[in-house]
Scaffold this motif. Structure first.
Motif, PDB file in Angstrom:
ATOM      1  N   LYS A  85      -4.389   2.255  -6.617  1.00 30.60           N
ATOM      2  CA  LYS A  85      -3.810   3.506  -7.096  1.00 30.60           C
ATOM      3  C   LYS A  85      -4.377   4.097  -8.329  1.00 30.60           C
ATOM      4  N   CYS A 120       7.350   3.565  -1.582  1.00 33.02           N
ATOM      5  CA  CYS A 120       6.430   4.479  -2.424  1.00 33.02           C
ATOM      6  C   CYS A 120       6.087   5.765  -1.555  1.00 33.02           C
ATOM      7  N   PRO A 121       5.856   7.189  -1.954  1.00 31.48           N
ATOM      8  CA  PRO A 121       5.756   8.068  -1.331  1.00 31.48           C
ATOM      9  C   PRO A 121       4.127   8.085  -0.871  1.00 31.48           C
ATOM     10  N   THR A 122       3.232   7.497  -1.594  1.00 34.75           N
ATOM     11  CA  THR A 122       1.790   7.546  -1.315  1.00 34.75           C
ATOM     12  C   THR A 122       1.078   6.210  -0.704  1.00 34.75           C
ATOM     13  N   ARG A 174      -3.477  -3.749  -5.216  1.00 34.90           N
ATOM     14  CA  ARG A 174      -2.642  -2.667  -4.798  1.00 34.90           C
ATOM     15  C   ARG A 174      -2.754  -1.672  -6.203  1.00 34.90           C
ATOM     16  N   CYS A 221      -0.808   7.731  -7.368  1.00 28.73           N
ATOM     17  CA  CYS A 221       0.637   7.462  -7.611  1.00 28.73           C
ATOM     18  C   CYS A 221       1.168   8.689  -8.248  1.00 28.73           C
ATOM     19  N   VAL A 222       2.292   9.137  -8.024  1.00 30.96           N
ATOM     20  CA  VAL A 222       2.587  10.308  -8.374  1.00 30.96           C
ATOM     21  C   VAL A 222       3.942  10.278  -9.448  1.00 30.96           C
ATOM     22  N   GLY A 223       4.085   8.817  -9.787  1.00 28.92           N
ATOM     23  CA  GLY A 223       5.066   8.604 -10.781  1.00 28.92           C
ATOM     24  C   GLY A 223       6.661   8.822 -10.608  1.00 28.92           C
ATOM     25  N   CYS A 224       7.038   8.585  -9.259  1.00 34.20           N
ATOM     26  CA  CYS A 224       8.293   8.924  -8.877  1.00 34.20           C
ATOM     27  C   CYS A 224       9.172   7.881  -9.294  1.00 34.20           C
ATOM     28  N   GLY A 225       8.519   6.706  -9.657  1.00 32.68           N
ATOM     29  CA  GLY A 225       9.501   5.752 -10.474  1.00 32.68           C
ATOM     30  C   GLY A 225      10.153   4.866  -9.401  1.00 32.68           C
ATOM     31  N   ARG A 226      10.216   4.999  -8.101  1.00 31.48           N
ATOM     32  CA  ARG A 226      10.892   4.238  -7.008  1.00 31.48           C
ATOM     33  C   ARG A 226      10.789   2.597  -7.432  1.00 31.48           C
ATOM     34  N   CYS A 227       9.190   2.574  -7.546  1.00 34.42           N
ATOM     35  CA  CYS A 227       9.133   1.058  -7.684  1.00 34.42           C
ATOM     36  C   CYS A 227       9.879   0.282  -8.759  1.00 34.42           C
ATOM     37  N   ILE A 236       4.482  -0.274 -11.634  1.00 27.34           N
ATOM     38  CA  ILE A 236       3.221   0.396 -12.094  1.00 27.34           C
ATOM     39  C   ILE A 236       2.898   0.834 -13.518  1.00 27.34           C
ATOM     40  N   MET A 270       7.989   8.803 -14.175  1.00 23.02           N
ATOM     41  CA  MET A 270       6.660   8.973 -14.927  1.00 23.02           C
ATOM     42  C   MET A 270       5.685   9.812 -14.397  1.00 23.02           C
TER      43      MET A 270
HETATM   44  S1  SF4 Z   1       5.951   5.434  -9.320  1.00 25.78           S
HETATM   45 FE1  SF4 Z   1       5.895   3.386  -7.879  1.00 25.78          FE
HETATM   46  S2  SF4 Z   1       6.656   4.114  -5.927  1.00 25.78           S
HETATM   47 FE2  SF4 Z   1       6.335   5.885  -7.092  1.00 25.78          FE
HETATM   48  S3  SF4 Z   1       4.340   6.646  -6.580  1.00 25.78           S
HETATM   49 FE3  SF4 Z   1       3.749   5.363  -8.120  1.00 25.78          FE
HETATM   50  S4  SF4 Z   1       3.583   3.295  -7.255  1.00 25.78           S
HETATM   51 FE4  SF4 Z   1       4.471   4.632  -5.785  1.00 25.78          FE
END
Ligand code: SF4
Ligand code: SF4
Length: 341
Positions: free
Chosen positions: A298, A244-246, A294, A312-318, A328, A137
């Motif tokens: 963000k 989460c990277p952030t 949380r 949030c950088v939208g990595c999608g790990r969550c 998110i 995302m």
């Molecule tokens: S997508 Fe989820 S894990 Fe990734 S930066 Fe945003 S909140 Fe953190």
């Protein structure tokens, strides 16, 4: 722009690792994570690491200093060893962006010199995406997954890695491996970027509507009834914050040694019930309040204080790791804007 054939890439790792500690995505015990490269190890470029590369700059646990007691005197000993220059290879554009978020936190006054030392010592080689997945995302958060912001940006196209230095640190790194590289034009890279942008358009989470997340709407969003339903099944396991990277919450603890105390810090999570617990009480008593904190942080508080930059950088790990499939994107879809339905 330069390039190297992937069939030759282990030579590149060898040359870099003679000069620097080299960290790259490596598969161990079935999981891909950033780890120190040693001879013969295969670097995996086509998978997202379980843990983000924030570990390289903000490790899960870190010694801060020791107190040594001798009679009535207390000696304070800085436990830091000098941070030798190191290279982090193959960092995806979303994770590259996460360093900008962490910089806003740790390099603001008063500067966190533990983090600063590592940032100065680290050389980041970003890797442009060619196959974003359904959980990505990044575009919703303004991250261009074809343009990693790093010391060197790289791309893999048709069995070759293309590399371009962006900073002085990046130039220095590429001059170290110059003998392995040949000149290249950017035609194939540009074609791949265009294809990636087309894939982005088809992905379900790359165009989330964030219009409602502004400081002006803070009270309205904070008081939404939807928070109860969104947080109802949350286990407070903290997985989302750890991958989460952030996320950058931490605790400071003391460990008793034979002649004193060692003070260290370790990651903490705003999802935990004892987080922010103080002698004066607990400001967030319920899981709903912790969950809300949380996402408000963000999506609303952080951008309001950081020129609109989301935490949030939208990595999608969550989205891939939460045991109850909460993430998110689901929060944004419920609360973000009229185009998310
Ligand atoms: S997508 Fe989820 S894990 Fe990734 S930066 Fe945003 S909140 Fe953190
Ligand atoms: S990973 Fe899911 S269940 Fe665990 S704390 Fe985060 S939202 Fe709650």
């Amino acid at each position: 722009m330069k390039k190297i054939s992937l069939s030759n890439i282990s030579k590149l790792y060898e040359v870099i690792s003679r000069e620097y500690d080299l960290y790259a995505p490596i598969k161990k015990a079935g999981k891909v994570n950033f780890a120190k490269w040693t001879d013969g190890e295969e670097v995996v470029f086509n998978a997202q690491t379980v843990r983000s590369p924030k570990d390289m700059f903000f490790p899960q646990t870190m010694d801060l200093y020791s107190l040594k007691m001798q009679g009535k005197t207390v000696e304070v000993i800085d436990d830091r060893s000098e941070t030798a220059p190191f290279v982090v290879f193959g960092v995806k554009p979303c994770d590259c962006k996460s360093f900008e978020v962490l910089d806003r936190v740790f390099l603001a006054e008063p500067v966190d010199t533990y983090y600063q030392n590592r940032r100065e010592a680290g050389i980041i080689v970003g890797l442009g995406c060619s196959a974003p997945s359904e959980s990505c995302m990044c575009a919703s958060f303004g991250v261009d997954n074809t343009e990693p912001v790093a010391d060197v940006k790289s791309y893999i196209v048709d069995g070759e890695m293309y590399l371009d230095a962006i900073t002085d640190k990046g130039e220095k790194l590429l001059s170290l491996i110059a003998g392995l590289l040949v000149d290249a034009d950017s035609t194939k890279v540009d074609e791949q970027k265009a294809k990636t942008k087309e894939i982005n358009k088809k992905l379900p989470l790359q165009n989330l509507d964030m219009t409602r997340f502004t400081a002006d709407n803070l009270n309205e969003i904070f008081n939404e009834e939807e928070w109860e339903g969104l947080s109802e099944a949350c286990l407070a396991c903290g997985t989302c914050t750890y991958v989460c990277p952030t996320c950058q919450c931490y605790d400071i603890r003391d460990f008793k040694t034979n002649d004193g105390v060692k003070r260290f810090r370790c990651w903490d999570s705003c999802m935990y019930s004892d987080f922010t617990k103080m002698s004066a009480g607990q400001p967030r008593n319920t899981q709903m309040q912790r969950f809300r904190q949380r996402f408000m942080h963000k999506l609303v508080y952080f951008p309001a204080n950081n020129d609109g930059m989301y935490s949030c950088v939208g990595c999608g790990r969550c989205a891939t790791k939460c045991p109850i499939s909460m993430n998110i994107a689901k929060v944004i879809k419920k609360l973000g804007g009229k185009h998310n339905d």
